[in-house]
Motif scaffolding. Structure first.
Motif, PDB file in Angstrom:
ATOM      1  N   ASP A  60      48.089   1.670  57.915  1.00 30.04           N
ATOM      2  CA  ASP A  60      46.983   2.398  57.310  1.00 30.04           C
ATOM      3  C   ASP A  60      47.530   3.041  56.041  1.00 30.04           C
ATOM      4  O   ASP A  60      48.253   4.030  56.094  1.00 30.04           O
ATOM      5  N   GLY A  61      47.191   2.424  54.907  1.00 30.99           N
ATOM      6  CA  GLY A  61      47.777   2.811  53.632  1.00 30.99           C
ATOM      7  C   GLY A  61      48.539   1.640  53.050  1.00 30.99           C
ATOM      8  O   GLY A  61      49.656   1.774  52.562  1.00 30.99           O
ATOM      9  N   THR A  62      47.903   0.463  53.102  1.00 30.51           N
ATOM     10  CA  THR A  62      48.570  -0.753  52.646  1.00 30.51           C
ATOM     11  C   THR A  62      49.004  -0.650  51.188  1.00 30.51           C
ATOM     12  O   THR A  62      50.123  -1.048  50.833  1.00 30.51           O
ATOM     13  N   ARG A  63      48.160  -0.132  50.340  1.00 23.87           N
ATOM     14  CA  ARG A  63      48.475  -0.091  48.912  1.00 23.87           C
ATOM     15  C   ARG A  63      49.667   0.809  48.609  1.00 23.87           C
ATOM     16  O   ARG A  63      50.578   0.394  47.879  1.00 23.87           O
ATOM     17  N   PRO A  64      49.722   2.020  49.154  1.00 25.45           N
ATOM     18  CA  PRO A  64      50.943   2.803  48.964  1.00 25.45           C
ATOM     19  C   PRO A  64      52.182   2.116  49.538  1.00 25.45           C
ATOM     20  O   PRO A  64      53.259   2.154  48.938  1.00 25.45           O
ATOM     21  N   ALA A  65      52.034   1.484  50.708  1.00 26.68           N
ATOM     22  CA  ALA A  65      53.184   0.806  51.319  1.00 26.68           C
ATOM     23  C   ALA A  65      53.657  -0.346  50.443  1.00 26.68           C
ATOM     24  O   ALA A  65      54.868  -0.546  50.250  1.00 26.68           O
ATOM     25  N   ALA A  66      52.721  -1.123  49.894  1.00 28.96           N
ATOM     26  CA  ALA A  66      53.087  -2.241  49.039  1.00 28.96           C
ATOM     27  C   ALA A  66      53.792  -1.772  47.772  1.00 28.96           C
ATOM     28  O   ALA A  66      54.613  -2.482  47.201  1.00 28.96           O
ATOM     29  N   ALA A  67      53.476  -0.542  47.346  1.00 26.13           N
ATOM     30  CA  ALA A  67      54.100   0.022  46.153  1.00 26.13           C
ATOM     31  C   ALA A  67      55.369   0.818  46.470  1.00 26.13           C
ATOM     32  O   ALA A  67      56.014   1.343  45.567  1.00 26.13           O
ATOM     33  N   GLY A  68      55.718   0.909  47.749  1.00 21.96           N
ATOM     34  CA  GLY A  68      56.913   1.646  48.142  1.00 21.96           C
ATOM     35  C   GLY A  68      56.730   3.140  48.136  1.00 21.96           C
ATOM     36  O   GLY A  68      57.713   3.899  48.110  1.00 21.96           O
ATOM     37  N   LEU A  69      55.489   3.618  48.193  1.00 21.16           N
ATOM     38  CA  LEU A  69      55.212   5.047  48.239  1.00 21.16           C
ATOM     39  C   LEU A  69      55.126   5.513  49.686  1.00 21.16           C
ATOM     40  O   LEU A  69      55.169   4.718  50.623  1.00 21.16           O
ATOM     41  N   GLU A  70      54.978   6.806  49.877  1.00 21.07           N
ATOM     42  CA  GLU A  70      55.111   7.365  51.219  1.00 21.07           C
ATOM     43  C   GLU A  70      53.807   7.478  51.996  1.00 21.07           C
ATOM     44  O   GLU A  70      53.830   7.752  53.202  1.00 21.07           O
ATOM     45  N   PHE A 103      44.242  15.129  45.629  1.00 24.43           N
ATOM     46  CA  PHE A 103      45.056  13.938  45.851  1.00 24.43           C
ATOM     47  C   PHE A 103      44.217  12.789  46.385  1.00 24.43           C
ATOM     48  O   PHE A 103      43.239  12.994  47.100  1.00 24.43           O
ATOM     49  N   ILE A 104      44.611  11.566  46.039  1.00 20.93           N
ATOM     50  CA  ILE A 104      44.056  10.356  46.629  1.00 20.93           C
ATOM     51  C   ILE A 104      45.216   9.607  47.274  1.00 20.93           C
ATOM     52  O   ILE A 104      46.135   9.172  46.586  1.00 20.93           O
ATOM     53  N   PHE A 105      45.191   9.469  48.589  1.00 21.62           N
ATOM     54  CA  PHE A 105      46.295   8.835  49.313  1.00 21.62           C
ATOM     55  C   PHE A 105      45.988   7.409  49.752  1.00 21.62           C
ATOM     56  O   PHE A 105      46.887   6.656  50.108  1.00 21.62           O
ATOM     57  N   ASN A 106      44.699   7.022  49.803  1.00 20.64           N
ATOM     58  CA  ASN A 106      44.315   5.689  50.284  1.00 20.64           C
ATOM     59  C   ASN A 106      44.777   5.427  51.715  1.00 20.64           C
ATOM     60  O   ASN A 106      45.120   4.302  52.073  1.00 20.64           O
ATOM     61  N   SER A 107      44.811   6.470  52.515  1.00 22.60           N
ATOM     62  CA  SER A 107      45.143   6.334  53.934  1.00 22.60           C
ATOM     63  C   SER A 107      44.546   7.514  54.687  1.00 22.60           C
ATOM     64  O   SER A 107      44.986   8.650  54.508  1.00 22.60           O
ATOM     65  N   ALA A 108      43.547   7.236  55.520  1.00 27.69           N
ATOM     66  CA  ALA A 108      42.920   8.312  56.295  1.00 27.69           C
ATOM     67  C   ALA A 108      43.917   8.945  57.258  1.00 27.69           C
ATOM     68  O   ALA A 108      43.961  10.172  57.404  1.00 27.69           O
ATOM     69  N   SER A 109      44.727   8.111  57.911  1.00 28.89           N
ATOM     70  CA  SER A 109      45.696   8.639  58.879  1.00 28.89           C
ATOM     71  C   SER A 109      46.689   9.572  58.206  1.00 28.89           C
ATOM     72  O   SER A 109      46.989  10.660  58.719  1.00 28.89           O
ATOM     73  N   TYR A 110      47.210   9.145  57.070  1.00 26.96           N
ATOM     74  CA  TYR A 110      48.167   9.988  56.357  1.00 26.96           C
ATOM     75  C   TYR A 110      47.497  11.275  55.892  1.00 26.96           C
ATOM     76  O   TYR A 110      48.061  12.362  56.032  1.00 26.96           O
ATOM     77  N   ASP A 140      41.034   3.062  61.648  1.00 29.68           N
ATOM     78  CA  ASP A 140      41.595   3.941  60.622  1.00 29.68           C
ATOM     79  C   ASP A 140      41.869   5.343  61.158  1.00 29.68           C
ATOM     80  O   ASP A 140      42.819   6.002  60.742  1.00 29.68           O
ATOM     81  N   ILE A 141      40.989   5.820  62.030  1.00 27.60           N
ATOM     82  CA  ILE A 141      41.008   7.238  62.388  1.00 27.60           C
ATOM     83  C   ILE A 141      41.223   7.523  63.873  1.00 27.60           C
ATOM     84  O   ILE A 141      41.353   8.691  64.249  1.00 27.60           O
ATOM     85  N   ALA A 142      41.263   6.494  64.707  1.00 24.31           N
ATOM     86  CA  ALA A 142      41.309   6.721  66.159  1.00 24.31           C
ATOM     87  C   ALA A 142      42.455   7.642  66.559  1.00 24.31           C
ATOM     88  O   ALA A 142      42.256   8.658  67.234  1.00 24.31           O
ATOM     89  N   ALA A 143      43.669   7.311  66.152  1.00 20.29           N
ATOM     90  CA  ALA A 143      44.826   8.122  66.539  1.00 20.29           C
ATOM     91  C   ALA A 143      44.835   9.467  65.833  1.00 20.29           C
ATOM     92  O   ALA A 143      45.145  10.499  66.442  1.00 20.29           O
ATOM     93  N   SER A 144      44.495   9.477  64.548  1.00 22.53           N
ATOM     94  CA  SER A 144      44.581  10.729  63.791  1.00 22.53           C
ATOM     95  C   SER A 144      43.540  11.747  64.230  1.00 22.53           C
ATOM     96  O   SER A 144      43.809  12.955  64.211  1.00 22.53           O
ATOM     97  N   VAL A 145      42.354  11.293  64.628  1.00 17.89           N
ATOM     98  CA  VAL A 145      41.346  12.230  65.135  1.00 17.89           C
ATOM     99  C   VAL A 145      41.842  12.889  66.423  1.00 17.89           C
ATOM    100  O   VAL A 145      41.722  14.107  66.611  1.00 17.89           O
TER     101      VAL A 145
END
Length: 316
Positions: A86-96, A192-199, A245-250
């Motif tokens: 969850d957060g493919t784009r940050p992961a693909a860019a090597g971000l956290e 901030f925009i993180f592109n990851s609901a879980s994060y 996207d949100i099951a675990a984080s909720v």
């Protein structure tokens, strides 16, 4: 099942940790059943989930972003709801800003968020994780430097640190609804925009953020005529908050004391875990305090004016 899902998360982490931030992982090689673009790094993570479950030989149903519903073995007791990244784009860019998200519920027809019994989030950048289940009143964690939960006490929009969502959300519609909140908080707080609901939600648990806002699905439910606008920026699909996207984080947020609801202020418990239709997709407002949550809910502009309809070429 605690050890099972923690080991699953660590297995996926080991398989993908050396693939983050490489150019090949930015190549779109298809789309998930929900319509979200899938990158090469998603494929590696999906394969890792399948490998782990196959090797364990535990009868289990599991639902992943790209693979959909699968059943391993006979008469499984549990269903895993997994977003391998969850957060493919940050992961693909090597971000956290990306997480492995795993929730586990009793396997039954039409299981919902309220049926979740175990939840796990692991950061792909660091390997830090948080975990809890229905048998515990606390959050177990590894890698964080302070106790969790570590909620802030912010109440005011002006000083809040918050994140929101733009993927699959027409920018103009979002800014019309909460652009004034961005203006009010960008200097004295943080936007901030993180592109990851879980994060995003997990950062409230760690105390790094005060709030998370994703209002797209409420706007669509309030104004169904906006459907084509959301489809235009979503590869023909509606890309709001999917259950995985949100099951675990909720689950973890509620355990931590975070105020987390949909954008109407209603509980997310009735969300079906394996239904990707936009009627079951969700909006979310999460905040570290009741006061801040209420302030956000009240200060977002929900009613669309005649001028706003005309500005996007739409009849009222």
């Amino acid at each position: 099942m605690k050890d099972y899902i923690i080991k699953l998360g660590k297995y996926v982490y080991q398989k993908v940790k050396n693939q983050k931030g490489t150019l090949k992982n930015r190549i779109v090689n298809g789309y998930s059943p929900g319509g979200d673009a899938q990158f090469n790094i998603d494929t590696a993570a999906e394969n890792a989930v399948l490998d782990y479950i196959s090797n364990q030989k535990e009868p289990v149903a599991f639902y992943t972003e790209d693979g959909g519903l699968k059943v391993f073995g006979e008469d499984p007791k549990y269903i895993l709801i997994v977003d391998p990244i969850d957060g493919t784009r940050p992961a693909a860019a090597g971000l956290e800003m990306s997480c492995i998200s795993i929730a586990l519920a009793k396997h039954k027809e039409n299981c919902k968020i309220k049926d979740i019994e175990y939840a796990f989030l692991m950061e792909l950048k660091t390997g830090n994780y948080m975990y809890s289940d229905i048998f515990s009143s606390s959050i177990e964690f590894e890698g964080y430097h302070s106790e969790l939960p570590n909620l802030s006490h912010g109440k005011d929009i002006k000083n809040m640190f918050w994140s929101f969502e733009f993927n699959g959300h027409p920018t103009k519609l979002m800014i019309e609804s909460y652009g004034h909140l961005i203006d009010n908080s960008a200097n004295n707080g943080g936007v901030f925009i993180f592109n990851s609901a879980s994060y995003s939600i997990s950062r409230i648990i760690t105390g790094q953020m005060d709030a998370y806002v994703d209002i797209g699905n409420r706007l669509l439910k309030d104004y169904p005529e906006l459907l084509s606008d959301f489809q235009r920026v979503g590869n023909g699909q509606v890309l709001h908050l999917f259950p995985y996207d949100i099951a675990a984080s909720v689950f973890l947020a509620k355990k931590a004391g975070v105020i987390i609801t949909d954008a109407y202020g209603n509980d997310l418990d009735e969300t079906l875990l394996t239904d990707l239709s936009y009627n079951n997709q969700q909006s979310c407002i999460a905040a570290s305090t009741k006061e801040l949550h209420q302030n956000i809910l009240e200060q977002i502009i929900w009613k669309r004016s005649e001028e706003q309809y005309e500005s996007i070429g739409m009849d009222r």
